[in-house]
Write a protein that holds these residues in place. Structure first.
Motif, short mmCIF file in Angstrom:
data_model
loop_
_atom_site.label_atom_id
_atom_site.label_comp_id
_atom_site.label_asym_id
_atom_site.label_seq_id
_atom_site.Cartn_x
_atom_site.Cartn_y
_atom_site.Cartn_z
N ALA A 123 0.65 -1.09 -0.29
CA ALA A 123 0.04 0.09 0.36
C ALA A 123 0.72 1.35 0.36
O ALA A 123 1.85 1.38 0.60
CB ALA A 123 -0.60 0.06 1.28
N LEU A 124 0.50 2.38 -0.51
CA LEU A 124 0.86 3.45 -0.39
C LEU A 124 0.75 3.84 0.74
O LEU A 124 -0.08 3.60 1.97
CB LEU A 124 0.92 4.16 -1.90
CG LEU A 124 0.78 4.34 -3.28
CD1 LEU A 124 -0.15 5.00 -4.13
CD2 LEU A 124 2.23 4.07 -3.13
N HIS A 135 8.16 8.15 0.57
CA HIS A 135 7.86 9.27 -0.42
C HIS A 135 6.33 8.63 -1.62
O HIS A 135 7.11 7.53 -2.34
CB HIS A 135 8.19 10.20 -0.41
CG HIS A 135 8.12 11.30 0.60
ND1 HIS A 135 8.37 12.48 1.07
CD2 HIS A 135 10.18 11.01 1.12
CE1 HIS A 135 9.22 13.19 2.04
NE2 HIS A 135 9.82 11.60 1.69
N THR A 136 5.60 9.13 -2.11
CA THR A 136 4.74 8.78 -2.86
C THR A 136 5.20 9.51 -3.82
O THR A 136 4.90 10.61 -3.82
CB THR A 136 3.71 8.41 -2.94
OG1 THR A 136 2.72 7.50 -1.93
CG2 THR A 136 2.47 8.06 -4.28
N PHE A 179 3.51 5.73 -8.15
CA PHE A 179 4.81 4.01 -7.32
C PHE A 179 5.05 5.23 -5.56
O PHE A 179 5.09 6.64 -5.54
CB PHE A 179 5.21 4.54 -8.30
CG PHE A 179 5.60 3.56 -9.53
CD1 PHE A 179 4.96 2.32 -9.79
CD2 PHE A 179 4.74 4.36 -11.09
CE1 PHE A 179 4.75 2.02 -11.13
CE2 PHE A 179 4.80 4.32 -11.82
CZ PHE A 179 4.42 3.18 -12.19
N HIS A 180 5.87 3.84 -5.13
CA HIS A 180 6.54 4.53 -4.42
C HIS A 180 7.68 5.11 -4.80
O HIS A 180 8.48 4.78 -5.77
CB HIS A 180 7.38 3.48 -3.48
CG HIS A 180 6.42 3.08 -2.47
ND1 HIS A 180 6.12 1.34 -2.38
CD2 HIS A 180 5.15 3.82 -1.64
CE1 HIS A 180 4.85 1.43 -1.38
NE2 HIS A 180 4.70 3.11 -0.98
N ASN A 181 8.07 6.17 -4.93
CA ASN A 181 9.84 7.39 -4.88
C ASN A 181 11.21 6.00 -4.42
O ASN A 181 11.79 5.86 -6.20
CB ASN A 181 9.71 8.17 -4.24
CG ASN A 181 10.91 9.11 -4.68
OD1 ASN A 181 10.99 8.25 -6.06
ND2 ASN A 181 11.55 9.89 -3.99
N LEU A 182 11.38 5.22 -4.15
CA LEU A 182 11.89 4.75 -3.30
C LEU A 182 12.29 3.07 -4.68
O LEU A 182 13.09 2.39 -5.01
CB LEU A 182 12.57 3.47 -2.08
CG LEU A 182 12.51 5.03 -1.24
CD1 LEU A 182 12.43 4.31 0.33
CD2 LEU A 182 14.32 5.77 -1.36
N CYS A 183 10.79 2.66 -4.98
CA CYS A 183 11.28 2.15 -5.76
C CYS A 183 10.73 2.31 -7.35
O CYS A 183 11.55 1.40 -8.41
CB CYS A 183 9.46 1.24 -6.11
SG CYS A 183 9.06 0.80 -3.87
#
Length: 351
Positions: free
Chosen positions: A287-288, A307-308, A317-321
């Motif tokens: 989940a975001l 962060h999103t 997306f997740h920023n890290l992903c």
């Protein structure tokens, strides 16, 4: 006494004349060329010459078949007919009378029915019209007259009829043949049209649709094998060149279409995300951070969370992903990374 002798001599003379007249009439009737007697001796006496009209006029191309009376000219009256002892034959029919006879035959559809003697169709065989409006094969009528030994209609038993050669059945047969040829040709054209439709149009039935696509796939495979190059390396190099050219075209399109979104564009993209209602990261499947699009005031309270990031293609997306995905650089368009979902170049914004 002399008067009695004269009366007796006159009566005897009349009797002799009548007997001679009857004998002459009987002999001429037996020796009539149209009615040969069954006696083989008398058949030898029959005239060998035939009427030149018996064969009939030959039909040539571009000329219409002519109708003509088949009976020869009537013979001269016998002595018995002249003396009134035997009824004399009637007058021959005129053209107007023949026209009325033929009209009555057409009204009764005599030519459209089989011959009453042999029960076969007339087709192109010679046919004759009798003065009683009945129609027969010419050969059948001659055989009937030869068998019966007298001249009478096989249908109505009328004696001493006249015959006329007509061609109505031949005209009907040619018309039927032409109609049948046209029907076959139209059926062939329709069959070709239907076969073309079956090859190009997908049917609605499930089984027929499956066969249709199987046939299309088989045709594609056959054409691929037929036109495929025998050299495998050259064939693979051709595929690589085609892929590279296609990739360049798509890159040019992406370069032209991707531009920096404005604030109004980001608001519209946010509304699309809210309307879609997907709040899971497509990369890590978790989940975001925020169940809804946060505002600028709420961002300071969520610094410890991941962060999103919002992309210009309206995906979250997740920023890290997303950064980890960009490090692989597997999908790029003109040096820019592409979205993991829609493979389009993007601009991103932290939310």
């Amino acid at each position: 006494m002399a008067m009695r002798k004269n009366v007796k001599s006159d009566a005897s003379n009349k009797l002799v004349i009548a007997s001679v007249a009857f004998q002459d009439h009987i002999m001429r009737s037996l020796l009539h060329p149209d009615f040969p007697p069954p006696d083989p001796f008398l058949r030898r006496i029959r005239k060998t010459s035939r009427d030149p009209q018996e064969k009939g006029p030959q039909r040539r191309d571009g000329q219409e078949e002519r109708e003509y009376v088949l009976d020869p000219a009537p013979p001269s009256l016998t002595l018995a007919q002249r003396l009134g002892l035997v009824a004399s034959p009637g007058q021959r029919l005129t053209e107007d009378e023949w026209a009325r006879v033929k009209a009555r035959s057409v009204q009764q559809e005599e030519s459209a029915q089989p011959c009453a003697i042999c029960r076969e169709e007339f087709r192109l065989q010679p046919q004759v019209l009798l003065s009683c409006s009945h129609v027969f094969h010419r050969a059948c009528l001659q055989a009937f007259e030869r068998f019966s030994g007298r001249k009478c209609c096989p249908m109505c038993r009328r004696d001493q009829y006249e015959t006329r050669v007509i061609h109505d059945a031949a005209h009907l047969f040619r018309h039927q043949c032409a109609t049948r040829i046209q029907a076959y040709w139209r059926g062939y054209i329709t069959w070709k049209w239907y076969r073309n439709i079956r090859k190009t149009t997908c049917p609605k039935d499930k089984n027929l649709r499956r066969k249709f696509f199987e046939a299309r796939l088989q045709e594609l495979n056959d054409s691929f094998v037929r036109y495929c190059h025998t050299d495998t390396e050259a064939f693979l190099s051709d595929i690589d060149r085609s892929l590279s050219s296609s990739r360049r075209v798509f890159q040019q399109l992406e370069r032209k279409s991707v531009s920096e979104p404005q604030e109004n564009d980001w608001d519209r993209i946010k509304r699309q995300v809210i309307q879609r209602g997907v709040w899971d990261c497509p990369i890590c499947l978790t989940a975001l951070c925020n169940p809804s699009i946060p505002t600028q005031s709420d961002r300071s309270n969520n610094q410890q969370r991941r962060h999103t990031v919002l992309l210009s293609c309206s995906h979250l997306f997740h920023n890290l992903c997303l950064e980890a995905f960009e490090t692989f650089a597997a999908f790029t368009a003109a040096g820019r990374p592409t979205c993991p979902l829609c493979r389009s170049a993007y601009h991103k914004k932290l939310i």
